[in-house]
Scaffold this motif. Sequence first.
Motif, mmCIF file in Angstrom:
data_model
loop_
_atom_site.group_PDB
_atom_site.id
_atom_site.type_symbol
_atom_site.label_atom_id
_atom_site.label_comp_id
_atom_site.label_asym_id
_atom_site.label_seq_id
_atom_site.Cartn_x
_atom_site.Cartn_y
_atom_site.Cartn_z
ATOM 1 N N VAL A 23 0.815 -1.221 0.000
ATOM 2 C CA VAL A 23 0.000 0.000 0.000
ATOM 3 C C VAL A 23 0.849 1.272 0.000
ATOM 4 O O VAL A 23 0.687 2.139 -0.860
ATOM 5 C CB VAL A 23 -0.963 0.015 1.214
ATOM 6 N N LEU A 24 1.764 1.394 0.958
ATOM 7 C CA LEU A 24 2.498 2.648 1.122
ATOM 8 C C LEU A 24 3.474 2.921 -0.012
ATOM 9 O O LEU A 24 3.552 4.043 -0.521
ATOM 10 C CB LEU A 24 3.237 2.654 2.469
ATOM 11 N N ASN A 25 4.241 1.898 -0.429
ATOM 12 C CA ASN A 25 5.199 2.104 -1.530
ATOM 13 C C ASN A 25 4.531 2.584 -2.813
ATOM 14 O O ASN A 25 5.001 3.543 -3.441
ATOM 15 C CB ASN A 25 5.992 0.829 -1.787
ATOM 16 N N PRO A 26 3.428 1.934 -3.265
ATOM 17 C CA PRO A 26 2.769 2.433 -4.478
ATOM 18 C C PRO A 26 2.238 3.850 -4.352
ATOM 19 O O PRO A 26 2.137 4.560 -5.356
ATOM 20 C CB PRO A 26 1.603 1.431 -4.663
ATOM 21 N N LEU A 27 1.897 4.276 -3.126
ATOM 22 C CA LEU A 27 1.408 5.638 -2.932
ATOM 23 C C LEU A 27 2.547 6.658 -2.943
ATOM 24 O O LEU A 27 2.385 7.784 -3.420
ATOM 25 C CB LEU A 27 0.644 5.733 -1.603
ATOM 26 N N VAL A 28 3.704 6.254 -2.415
ATOM 27 C CA VAL A 28 4.838 7.179 -2.283
ATOM 28 C C VAL A 28 5.716 7.223 -3.537
ATOM 29 O O VAL A 28 6.292 8.265 -3.869
ATOM 30 C CB VAL A 28 5.696 6.785 -1.056
ATOM 31 N N ASN A 29 5.799 6.110 -4.271
ATOM 32 C CA ASN A 29 6.693 6.037 -5.434
ATOM 33 C C ASN A 29 6.472 7.136 -6.472
ATOM 34 O O ASN A 29 7.454 7.705 -6.989
ATOM 35 C CB ASN A 29 6.578 4.659 -6.091
ATOM 36 N N PRO A 30 5.219 7.486 -6.815
ATOM 37 C CA PRO A 30 5.033 8.586 -7.782
ATOM 38 C C PRO A 30 5.627 9.897 -7.290
ATOM 39 O O PRO A 30 6.167 10.672 -8.086
ATOM 40 C CB PRO A 30 3.497 8.679 -7.900
ATOM 41 N N LEU A 31 5.565 10.143 -5.979
ATOM 42 C CA LEU A 31 6.159 11.361 -5.422
ATOM 43 C C LEU A 31 7.676 11.327 -5.551
ATOM 44 O O LEU A 31 8.311 12.341 -5.869
ATOM 45 C CB LEU A 31 5.764 11.519 -3.955
#
Length: 269
Positions: free
Chosen positions: A240-248
């Motif tokens: 959950v967290l990695n896919p949310l943060v990776n674009p940033l």
Amino acid sequence: MAGSILIIVLVVADQHLHTPMYFFLGNLSCLETCYTSTILPRMLASLQTGDRTISINSCFVQYYFFGGLLAAECYLLAAMSYDRYLAIYKPLHYGTLMNGRFCLQLAVGSWMSSFVIVGMFTYLISQLTFCGHNEVDHFFCEFTALLKLSCSDTYLVELMAFIVTSIDTFPPFLLTLASYVFIVATILRIPTTTGKQKAFSICSSHLIVVTSFYGSLMNVYVLPKTWSALNKVFSLFYTVLNPLVNPLIYSLRNKEVKETLRKNLNKFI
């Protein structure tokens, strides 16, 4: 999820981003959008309504897509590492070696091989007999949590899991590791500080994503199984967290993405 979709739109719409690096970044963003959609909506619905039940067939479907996307991410990260290796280690031959056809073959191979292998594995799991309390001790249908519910002999499935993991995880990880060993060695040989900084900026975003992904993944499957609470925390990172943060990470550390985003925003303002 919105960040990943935005990157996909920018890569498709802007001609300046039609390069191998952004082609793979678009694939990774698409994968992470699907990845988040496989787990997050169900998890949020359970938290909101309190209804945490899921049918066995739905559980198998969730596991199939989760496993396929997880394996595909390993391959895509390896392909991106190889792309960065060629860009830094063999810049004069980069355009010839990393042509459009080869990029497409790498991407299609990553997606298809992962889902075929995980599909066979999911079929084996579905043939097990499930009994007892039938309570999945996780926030999604994870492999070890499913095996705990089976009253069948799981030796064959566990053996298959070892084989699948060996194929889907270790070769891509070793390729990624080897690529960055060569990349770092090449960067250290660059005589000027400016050249080193420019070369490192090319691959720094991807290196952060790779470290975060494999770090959380290994913590889940290498830590003792008795540390179930800690395993769930690290599972939350890579699901959950990695896919949310990776674009940033990709957008904030990438001048071309920021410039393209600024140009497109100016058109609508």
